[in-house]
Design an enzyme around this catalytic site. Sequence first.
Site, PDB file in Angstrom:
ATOM      1  N   ASN A 189      -4.939   2.761 -13.516  1.00 49.33           N
ATOM      2  CA  ASN A 189      -3.736   1.456 -12.824  1.00 49.33           C
ATOM      3  C   ASN A 189      -2.508   2.386 -12.990  1.00 49.33           C
ATOM      4  O   ASN A 189      -2.224   3.179 -14.035  1.00 49.33           O
ATOM      5  CB  ASN A 189      -3.799   0.315 -13.634  1.00 49.33           C
ATOM      6  CG  ASN A 189      -2.978  -0.710 -12.841  1.00 49.33           C
ATOM      7  OD1 ASN A 189      -2.706  -0.675 -11.828  1.00 49.33           O
ATOM      8  ND2 ASN A 189      -2.485  -1.257 -14.023  1.00 49.33           N
ATOM      9  N   GLY A 192       0.968  -1.275   0.135  1.00 52.15           N
ATOM     10  CA  GLY A 192       0.008  -0.060   0.151  1.00 52.15           C
ATOM     11  C   GLY A 192       0.781   1.263  -0.116  1.00 52.15           C
ATOM     12  O   GLY A 192       0.444   2.212   0.665  1.00 52.15           O
ATOM     13  N   SER A 193       2.133   1.253  -0.702  1.00 55.59           N
ATOM     14  CA  SER A 193       2.633   2.494  -0.537  1.00 55.59           C
ATOM     15  C   SER A 193       2.079   3.599  -1.465  1.00 55.59           C
ATOM     16  O   SER A 193       2.070   4.853  -1.069  1.00 55.59           O
ATOM     17  CB  SER A 193       4.137   2.419  -0.867  1.00 55.59           C
ATOM     18  OG  SER A 193       4.621   1.742  -2.295  1.00 55.59           O
ATOM     19  N   ASN A 194       1.565   3.179  -2.618  1.00 53.48           N
ATOM     20  CA  ASN A 194       0.884   4.131  -3.500  1.00 53.48           C
ATOM     21  C   ASN A 194      -0.382   4.473  -2.702  1.00 53.48           C
ATOM     22  O   ASN A 194      -0.732   5.684  -3.151  1.00 53.48           O
ATOM     23  CB  ASN A 194       0.573   3.467  -4.879  1.00 53.48           C
ATOM     24  CG  ASN A 194       1.943   3.584  -5.735  1.00 53.48           C
ATOM     25  OD1 ASN A 194       2.622   4.798  -5.839  1.00 53.48           O
ATOM     26  ND2 ASN A 194       2.179   2.616  -6.132  1.00 53.48           N
ATOM     27  N   LYS A 242     -16.203 -15.017 -10.773  1.00 57.62           N
ATOM     28  CA  LYS A 242     -15.788 -13.618 -10.819  1.00 57.62           C
ATOM     29  C   LYS A 242     -16.814 -12.485 -10.744  1.00 57.62           C
ATOM     30  O   LYS A 242     -16.503 -11.526 -10.099  1.00 57.62           O
ATOM     31  CB  LYS A 242     -14.699 -13.387 -12.038  1.00 57.62           C
ATOM     32  CG  LYS A 242     -14.132 -11.784 -12.269  1.00 57.62           C
ATOM     33  CD  LYS A 242     -12.772 -12.025 -13.211  1.00 57.62           C
ATOM     34  CE  LYS A 242     -12.035 -10.729 -12.974  1.00 57.62           C
ATOM     35  NZ  LYS A 242     -10.875 -10.847 -13.576  1.00 57.62           N
ATOM     36  N   MET A 256      -3.613  -7.004  -7.493  1.00 60.96           N
ATOM     37  CA  MET A 256      -2.915  -8.098  -8.503  1.00 60.96           C
ATOM     38  C   MET A 256      -4.097  -8.925  -8.998  1.00 60.96           C
ATOM     39  O   MET A 256      -3.813 -10.086  -8.863  1.00 60.96           O
ATOM     40  CB  MET A 256      -1.872  -8.539  -7.919  1.00 60.96           C
ATOM     41  CG  MET A 256      -0.584  -7.856  -7.058  1.00 60.96           C
ATOM     42  SD  MET A 256       0.126  -7.144  -8.403  1.00 60.96           S
ATOM     43  CE  MET A 256       0.797  -8.267  -9.661  1.00 60.96           C
ATOM     44  N   ARG A 257      -5.294  -8.293  -9.435  1.00 60.88           N
ATOM     45  CA  ARG A 257      -6.150  -9.136 -10.233  1.00 60.88           C
ATOM     46  C   ARG A 257      -6.583  -8.354 -11.515  1.00 60.88           C
ATOM     47  O   ARG A 257      -6.661  -7.064 -11.476  1.00 60.88           O
ATOM     48  CB  ARG A 257      -7.417  -9.235  -9.330  1.00 60.88           C
ATOM     49  CG  ARG A 257      -6.968 -10.006  -8.156  1.00 60.88           C
ATOM     50  CD  ARG A 257      -8.316 -10.560  -7.447  1.00 60.88           C
ATOM     51  NE  ARG A 257      -9.540 -10.910  -8.313  1.00 60.88           N
ATOM     52  CZ  ARG A 257      -9.665 -12.385  -8.411  1.00 60.88           C
ATOM     53  NH1 ARG A 257      -8.701 -13.145  -7.982  1.00 60.88           N
ATOM     54  NH2 ARG A 257     -10.636 -12.756  -9.286  1.00 60.88           N
ATOM     55  N   LEU A 258      -6.913  -8.910 -12.522  1.00 64.32           N
ATOM     56  CA  LEU A 258      -7.623  -8.372 -13.684  1.00 64.32           C
ATOM     57  C   LEU A 258      -8.921  -8.054 -13.212  1.00 64.32           C
ATOM     58  O   LEU A 258      -9.872  -8.482 -12.812  1.00 64.32           O
ATOM     59  CB  LEU A 258      -7.477  -9.158 -14.765  1.00 64.32           C
ATOM     60  CG  LEU A 258      -6.223  -9.569 -15.386  1.00 64.32           C
ATOM     61  CD1 LEU A 258      -6.357 -10.677 -16.640  1.00 64.32           C
ATOM     62  CD2 LEU A 258      -5.522  -8.336 -15.929  1.00 64.32           C
ATOM     63  N   HIS A 314       1.605   0.938 -13.338  1.00 62.59           N
ATOM     64  CA  HIS A 314       2.339   0.074 -13.404  1.00 62.59           C
ATOM     65  C   HIS A 314       3.781   0.240 -13.676  1.00 62.59           C
ATOM     66  O   HIS A 314       4.223   1.257 -14.249  1.00 62.59           O
ATOM     67  CB  HIS A 314       2.003  -0.776 -14.890  1.00 62.59           C
ATOM     68  CG  HIS A 314       2.561  -2.003 -15.175  1.00 62.59           C
ATOM     69  ND1 HIS A 314       2.271  -3.209 -14.675  1.00 62.59           N
ATOM     70  CD2 HIS A 314       3.566  -2.283 -16.120  1.00 62.59           C
ATOM     71  CE1 HIS A 314       3.058  -4.143 -15.052  1.00 62.59           C
ATOM     72  NE2 HIS A 314       3.705  -3.611 -15.822  1.00 62.59           N
TER      73      HIS A 314
END
Length: 190
Positions: free
Chosen positions: A110, A15-17, A68, A93-95, A112
Amino acid sequence: MNNKVKIAVFASGSGSNFSALAEACKNGELNAEIVLLVTNKPDAYAIERAKKVGISALVVPPKSFESKDAYEQAILSALQESEVEWIVLAGYMRLIGPVLLSAYPSKIINIHPSLLPSFPGKDAIGQAIAHGVKVTGVTVHLVDAGMDTGPIIAQHAVDVVDGDVEKTTEAIHAVEHYLYKDALSELFSR
């Protein structure tokens, strides 16, 4: 009257972002309010970070759902209840699937740790170092149904530090923390 953009931050890890965005919201650098942290990992450190700044955390383990779509529908209900306007992925970390994509068209962002389209998916920094590149970077992009394939909003190059994953990761995190804030600020002011 509160005219701040209501956002939910999705995170799976430390959770740094999330913390950088929460700080930017608090000090007025980002005209937004994080109304919810969403995580798929009950042990994500991002939960502790959210508690420290008084932001509610929703923990939704995907394996608790039969599909899903059902998983995302549970998240969508919480987002709607909190009147979330934008979804901001920060190490999630999920689409993202069709339920959330259709509910938030062009409103899921997002970040990246590479210069997309190079090195999409997991371990982008490790991929860059394994390929021997001298420069990698950070990309902020809109989310679509693919893995790190959505339209690019902002990018910033970062030098690979002596082939060292840890040092390069530190350099990338430093860029992520201001690039994300700046890109979101521009998007929210439109």
